[in-house]
Design a protein around this motif. Structure first.
Motif, PDB file in Angstrom:
ATOM      1  N   UNK A  23       0.851  -1.184   0.000  1.00  0.00           N
ATOM      2  CA  UNK A  23       0.000   0.000   0.000  1.00  0.00           C
ATOM      3  C   UNK A  23       0.887   1.235   0.000  1.00  0.00           C
ATOM      4  N   UNK A  24       0.544   2.206  -0.845  1.00  0.00           N
ATOM      5  CA  UNK A  24       1.313   3.436  -0.979  1.00  0.00           C
ATOM      6  C   UNK A  24       0.401   4.634  -0.777  1.00  0.00           C
ATOM      7  N   UNK A  25       0.942   5.692  -0.178  1.00  0.00           N
ATOM      8  CA  UNK A  25       0.203   6.928   0.056  1.00  0.00           C
ATOM      9  C   UNK A  25       1.052   8.077  -0.452  1.00  0.00           C
ATOM     10  N   UNK A  26       0.477   8.968  -1.267  1.00  0.00           N
ATOM     11  CA  UNK A  26       1.260  10.082  -1.793  1.00  0.00           C
ATOM     12  C   UNK A  26       1.048  11.339  -0.956  1.00  0.00           C
TER      13      UNK A  26
ATOM     14  N   UNK B 261      13.256  -2.447 -11.967  1.00  0.00           N
ATOM     15  CA  UNK B 261      13.769  -3.420 -11.021  1.00  0.00           C
ATOM     16  C   UNK B 261      14.292  -4.672 -11.702  1.00  0.00           C
ATOM     17  N   UNK B 262      13.714  -4.989 -12.852  1.00  0.00           N
ATOM     18  CA  UNK B 262      14.198  -6.092 -13.676  1.00  0.00           C
ATOM     19  C   UNK B 262      13.708  -5.855 -15.097  1.00  0.00           C
ATOM     20  N   UNK B 263      14.191  -6.666 -16.026  1.00  0.00           N
ATOM     21  CA  UNK B 263      13.923  -6.419 -17.445  1.00  0.00           C
ATOM     22  C   UNK B 263      12.443  -6.485 -17.790  1.00  0.00           C
ATOM     23  N   UNK B 264      11.644  -7.208 -17.025  1.00  0.00           N
ATOM     24  CA  UNK B 264      10.211  -7.298 -17.302  1.00  0.00           C
ATOM     25  C   UNK B 264       9.496  -5.969 -17.065  1.00  0.00           C
ATOM     26  N   UNK B 265      10.150  -5.042 -16.382  1.00  0.00           N
ATOM     27  CA  UNK B 265       9.575  -3.720 -16.088  1.00  0.00           C
ATOM     28  C   UNK B 265       8.290  -3.831 -15.264  1.00  0.00           C
ATOM     29  N   UNK B 266       8.229  -4.838 -14.379  1.00  0.00           N
ATOM     30  CA  UNK B 266       7.057  -4.997 -13.528  1.00  0.00           C
ATOM     31  C   UNK B 266       7.330  -4.524 -12.100  1.00  0.00           C
ATOM     32  N   UNK B 267       8.403  -3.784 -11.922  1.00  0.00           N
ATOM     33  CA  UNK B 267       8.701  -3.124 -10.650  1.00  0.00           C
ATOM     34  C   UNK B 267       9.787  -2.086 -10.926  1.00  0.00           C
ATOM     35  N   UNK B 268       9.903  -1.120 -10.034  1.00  0.00           N
ATOM     36  CA  UNK B 268      10.917  -0.108 -10.232  1.00  0.00           C
ATOM     37  C   UNK B 268      10.478   1.253  -9.731  1.00  0.00           C
TER      38      UNK B 268
ATOM     39  N   UNK C  79      13.318  20.611  -7.608  1.00  0.00           N
ATOM     40  CA  UNK C  79      12.122  20.313  -6.819  1.00  0.00           C
ATOM     41  C   UNK C  79      11.508  19.022  -7.351  1.00  0.00           C
ATOM     42  N   UNK C  80      11.145  18.114  -6.453  1.00  0.00           N
ATOM     43  CA  UNK C  80      10.479  16.879  -6.877  1.00  0.00           C
ATOM     44  C   UNK C  80       9.111  17.213  -7.467  1.00  0.00           C
ATOM     45  N   UNK C  81       8.841  16.686  -8.659  1.00  0.00           N
ATOM     46  CA  UNK C  81       7.575  16.942  -9.340  1.00  0.00           C
ATOM     47  C   UNK C  81       6.671  15.713  -9.344  1.00  0.00           C
ATOM     48  N   UNK C  82       7.261  14.541  -9.453  1.00  0.00           N
ATOM     49  CA  UNK C  82       6.458  13.315  -9.489  1.00  0.00           C
ATOM     50  C   UNK C  82       7.363  12.131  -9.166  1.00  0.00           C
ATOM     51  N   UNK C  83       6.765  11.131  -8.489  1.00  0.00           N
ATOM     52  CA  UNK C  83       7.502   9.898  -8.217  1.00  0.00           C
ATOM     53  C   UNK C  83       6.522   8.741  -8.126  1.00  0.00           C
ATOM     54  N   UNK C  84       6.849   7.641  -8.791  1.00  0.00           N
ATOM     55  CA  UNK C  84       6.109   6.391  -8.648  1.00  0.00           C
ATOM     56  C   UNK C  84       7.091   5.318  -8.225  1.00  0.00           C
ATOM     57  N   UNK C  85       6.606   4.349  -7.470  1.00  0.00           N
ATOM     58  CA  UNK C  85       7.486   3.313  -6.937  1.00  0.00           C
ATOM     59  C   UNK C  85       6.709   2.024  -6.742  1.00  0.00           C
ATOM     60  N   UNK C  86       7.279   0.925  -7.227  1.00  0.00           N
ATOM     61  CA  UNK C  86       6.736  -0.398  -6.914  1.00  0.00           C
ATOM     62  C   UNK C  86       7.896  -1.292  -6.533  1.00  0.00           C
ATOM     63  N   UNK C  87       7.928  -1.711  -5.274  1.00  0.00           N
ATOM     64  CA  UNK C  87       9.022  -2.542  -4.794  1.00  0.00           C
ATOM     65  C   UNK C  87       8.829  -4.018  -5.133  1.00  0.00           C
TER      66      UNK C  87
ATOM     67  N   UNK D 139      -0.462  -2.997 -16.210  1.00  0.00           N
ATOM     68  CA  UNK D 139       0.407  -2.529 -17.290  1.00  0.00           C
ATOM     69  C   UNK D 139       1.804  -2.181 -16.791  1.00  0.00           C
ATOM     70  N   UNK D 140       2.804  -2.552 -17.531  1.00  0.00           N
ATOM     71  CA  UNK D 140       4.193  -2.352 -17.126  1.00  0.00           C
ATOM     72  C   UNK D 140       4.477  -0.861 -16.927  1.00  0.00           C
ATOM     73  N   UNK D 141       5.095  -0.538 -15.825  1.00  0.00           N
ATOM     74  CA  UNK D 141       5.401   0.844 -15.509  1.00  0.00           C
ATOM     75  C   UNK D 141       4.272   1.591 -14.828  1.00  0.00           C
ATOM     76  N   UNK D 142       3.108   0.928 -14.657  1.00  0.00           N
ATOM     77  CA  UNK D 142       1.974   1.557 -13.981  1.00  0.00           C
ATOM     78  C   UNK D 142       2.127   1.310 -12.485  1.00  0.00           C
ATOM     79  N   UNK D 143       3.008   2.098 -11.854  1.00  0.00           N
ATOM     80  CA  UNK D 143       3.376   1.871 -10.463  1.00  0.00           C
ATOM     81  C   UNK D 143       2.667   2.861  -9.544  1.00  0.00           C
ATOM     82  N   UNK D 144       2.531   2.532  -8.253  1.00  0.00           N
ATOM     83  CA  UNK D 144       1.852   3.437  -7.313  1.00  0.00           C
ATOM     84  C   UNK D 144       2.532   4.812  -7.248  1.00  0.00           C
ATOM     85  N   UNK D 145       1.714   5.853  -7.166  1.00  0.00           N
ATOM     86  CA  UNK D 145       2.220   7.230  -7.084  1.00  0.00           C
ATOM     87  C   UNK D 145       2.560   7.544  -5.631  1.00  0.00           C
TER      88      UNK D 145
END
Length: 344
Positions: free
Chosen positions: A25-28, A297-304, A317-325, A332-338
């Protein structure tokens, strides 16, 4: 005074992320929440994603993802078929996902899963473990002030939706187009960075590859404003992504060169809150001055991690960040939590 404070809005929240069993679970910074569950040990597993903004009237959304087109009638919780009403759940164009934001449908879905062991979406996809789901969704209720209210996902009660606190407003970061530099100045600033930061470069174990692979690395010098420039120095090339060192250099003759400082949320004890100066696949958009990085995180692009910054004439200044551990799932690949957002 920050843009958010100027607008008279609530103070930004501290981003966070946590893991509960098979769920994360992620909270922005606006208290928008993302909870998702999938089996990390399966490369063909299904995935369930809950998202919700922090506004009192914001609806929760749940999406089921599968690695292949799924049938509405094939969804089961353990050995029980789960009824997903045709009018409430919508297929995506490829048929590999089902989504609803209908409050009654979301509540019925949560109630059907909360005491189960696994969610099955068909023979072609691995199941979604349900251990940790209740804790993850309870975290959304608690952080957004919904616990004990009618809009809660798990901790429902009689409190009205109007009792939910307003969402903090994101900062407003205007575009900061880059300044065109002559080739002479670009070469001069790159040479100064290599000379004055030679010891630091060696300490980063920066070993650019041979000529064949060097062309895949990001290199360049970009004018940030009338006084500063960004130096991007290709460093190392891996199997599917490369890294570069970033420096902020004064454009004045013999001015200082410093490793770039790129702020990120502090998520764990010991975090420095600084992503720089080593970035994976950095890219600078000259039209907006947006500096991006994408780290798979790996070549499959299913984390990062993906992040973006903008220069404000003094610092980035930080404008945006997404992260999936955790790696895996069928979203969809790259659709990580904000974890952080702004108005850009």
């Amino acid at each position: 005074m920050s843009p958010a404070m100027q607008m008279g809005c609530a103070r930004a929240a501290a981003p966070s992320c946590a893991t509960h069993g098979a769920w994360s679970v992620a909270c922005d910074n606006t208290l928008s929440r993302d909870a998702r569950g999938f089996d990390e040990d399966s490369n063909t597993g299904a995935e369930v994603v809950f998202t919700r903004a922090a506004c009192p009237a914001a609806r929760g959304t749940v999406t089921l993802y599968a690695p292949a087109p799924l049938a509405r009638t094939a969804v089961r919780v353990d050995d029980r078929t789960l009824v997903l009403p045709d009018g409430a759940w919508v297929y995506a164009g490829d048929g590999a996902s089902l989504t609803t934001d209908r409050p009654a449908a979301v509540a019925a879905f949560v109630d059907a899963l909360r005491h189960g062991v696994a969610l099955h979406v068909g023979a072609d996809a691995g199941p979604v473990p349900l251990d940790g789901m209740v804790a993850a969704l309870s975290g959304i209720d608690d952080r957004q002030g919904r616990a004990g209210g009618r809009t809660a996902l798990v901790q429902r009660g009689p409190r009205r939706a109007s009792a939910v606190p307003a969402a903090p407003a994101p900062a407003v970061l205007p575009a900061a187009p880059t300044v065109t530099l002559s080739r002479v100045e670009q070469h001069r600033l790159m040479a100064r960075a290599r000379r004055t930061q030679a010891r630091f470069i060696r300490a980063q174990h920066c070993a650019p590859p041979g000529d064949r692979m060097r062309r895949f690395l990001k290199n360049g010098v970009h004018g940030l404003d009338d006084r500063n420039a960004l130096v991007i120095m290709g460093c190392e090339m891996g199997p599917y992504q490369g890294s570069s060192l970033l420096f902020v250099a004064s454009r004045t003759p013999d001015g200082p060169v410093q490793p770039a400082r790129l702020p990120v949320p502090v998520l764990d004890p010991g975090d420095s809150g600084d992503q720089g100066p080593v970035l994976t696949n950095p890219d600078l958009d000259p039209a907006t001055g947006t500096l991006d990085t994408v780290q798979m995180g790996r070549a499959l692009n299913d984390c990062g991690m993906q992040a973006a910054w903008r220069w404000d004439h003094t610092h980035f200044m930080l404008a945006r960040m997404t992260l999936q551990r955790p790696c895996g799932g069928s979203a969809p690949r790259g659709d990580w939590p904000v974890l952080y957002r702004s108005v850009m």
